[in-house]
Scaffold this active site. Structure first.
Site, short mmCIF file in Angstrom:
data_model
loop_
_atom_site.label_atom_id
_atom_site.label_comp_id
_atom_site.label_asym_id
_atom_site.label_seq_id
_atom_site.Cartn_x
_atom_site.Cartn_y
_atom_site.Cartn_z
N TYR A 137 26.61 21.16 38.77
CA TYR A 137 25.19 20.89 39.03
C TYR A 137 24.59 21.97 39.92
O TYR A 137 23.49 22.47 39.65
CB TYR A 137 25.06 19.52 39.69
CG TYR A 137 23.66 19.19 40.18
CD1 TYR A 137 22.69 18.72 39.30
CD2 TYR A 137 23.32 19.35 41.52
CE1 TYR A 137 21.42 18.43 39.74
CE2 TYR A 137 22.04 19.06 41.97
CZ TYR A 137 21.09 18.59 41.08
OH TYR A 137 19.83 18.30 41.52
N LYS A 141 21.43 24.62 39.19
CA LYS A 141 20.21 24.62 39.99
C LYS A 141 19.97 25.96 40.69
O LYS A 141 18.82 26.41 40.82
CB LYS A 141 20.27 23.49 41.01
CG LYS A 141 19.97 22.12 40.44
CD LYS A 141 18.51 22.03 40.04
CE LYS A 141 18.09 20.63 39.66
NZ LYS A 141 16.64 20.54 39.39
N HIS A 180 23.86 7.84 43.28
CA HIS A 180 24.08 8.44 44.59
C HIS A 180 24.49 7.37 45.59
O HIS A 180 24.42 6.17 45.31
CB HIS A 180 22.82 9.15 45.07
CG HIS A 180 22.55 10.44 44.34
ND1 HIS A 180 21.52 10.58 43.44
CD2 HIS A 180 23.19 11.63 44.36
CE1 HIS A 180 21.52 11.81 42.95
NE2 HIS A 180 22.53 12.46 43.48
#
Length: 321
Positions: A137, A141, A180
């Site tokens: 990830y 990004k 999360h």
């Protein structure tokens, strides 16, 4: 952005995107463009280019991304890097080609090195090894940030990049396996309360520290940056303070009203030992958060009870533990 600006909120059904849409509506913006996945697949380059060619978008807030917690990142790393690279590459490039005036790209505090000096300044990006649990990830990004900066330098494209802290609030994803930490704990404490489970076990030691920003505060910061920030340098967005995961868990337990005890599974990873960002660059522009963690937890749990509590009910007492 004036109230008649044609604004595309990419990812408007997610946690941040839905908060941004609420904030824009509250501010009187009436020319908002939204598309769900069935209407526009952001991983489809041809479809995205055609969309921008057709719609005359003036401003873009790119909140669309594939996100998840430690377990989701570990299990689905290939999906995370592929989907995020496709989404951001297609949208940034098509926005530039389509004559968009300004684009805001959202990164994350988890892109910073695992052992970055605290509080983390924007210049720490790529200064050390990443946390392995979310590397796919993070790499995607960081590529998006680099693309924004490169398009600004080569083409004069006005793209800015914000680095949010951990976000939470209404519209979050509450699956205890893939969400999360904060929404996952809300789900687990709620289920344990209903099941009468005496104990809830949390991953790791509970000692890592995180900062949490309420989604509506993040939305307000996004609008503020669109109006007041124009630099290729990334900018941190957060409250400027943090809390130990164990203390957060205790606060969530109190908010939910769960009477049981907490234990820790020390075989599970902690992730970053601490992620507190230096937000002096943001605060210098005149922005401050409004919602305290205590108030944010209360609002988030209230939304959960009204909208998500019935989803995926615990199958047994053991499942809630």
């Amino acid at each position: 952005m004036d109230r008649n600006s044609r604004i595309f909120v990419a990812g408007h059904r997610g946690l941040v995107g839905s908060a941004i849409l609420r904030r824009l509506t509250e501010a009187g913006h009436t020319n908002l463009v939204i598309r769900d996945r069935s209407q526009l697949d952001l991983t489809d380059q041809a479809a995205v280019r055609a969309f921008f060619d057709r719609e005359g978008i003036e401003h873009v807030i790119l909140a669309a991304a594939k996100v998840g917690g430690i377990l989701a990142n570990d299990r689905f790393g290939g999906d995370f890097i592929r989907d995020n690279l496709l989404i951001q590459t297609n949208v940034i490039d098509a926005a530039w080609r389509g004559g968009v005036k300004k684009l805001l790209f959202l990164g994350s505090s988890c892109l910073y090195p695992k052992h970055a000096e605290q509080p983390i300044k924007e210049g720490a990006l790529l200064s050390g090894p990443m946390e392995p649990s979310n590397k796919p990830y993070a790499v995607a990004k960081i590529a998006g940030i680099t693309m924004c900066q490169a398009y600004r330098r080569q083409y004069g494209f006005n793209a800015i990049c914000a680095m949010p802290s951990n976000l939470y609030g209404p519209g979050d994803h509450f699956d205890p396996e893939t969400s999360h930490a904060l929404p996952g704990m809300i789900r687990r404490f709620h289920d344990a309360k209903l099941a009468g489970a005496p104990t809830v076990t949390l991953w790791g030691t509970g000692t890592p520290r995180r900062e949490f920003l309420y989604a509506d505060d993040m939305a307000d910061a996004c609008l503020h940056l669109m109006d007041h920030y124009d630099s290729e340098e990334i900018i941190n967005v957060g409250p400027g303070d943090d809390i130990a995961i164990a203390d957060l868990a205790a606060s969530i337990r109190d908010t939910v009203g769960y009477p049981g005890t907490l234990t820790h599974d020390l075989s599970k990873p902690d992730g970053h030992p601490r992620k507190l960002m230096d937000v002096s660059r943001l605060f210098a522009t005149g922005w401050r958060p409004r919602v305290s963690l205590e108030e944010g937890l209360r609002r988030t749990y209230g939304w959960f009870l009204e909208n998500a509590a019935s989803a995926h009910p615990p199958a047994s007492k053991q499942a809630a533990e």
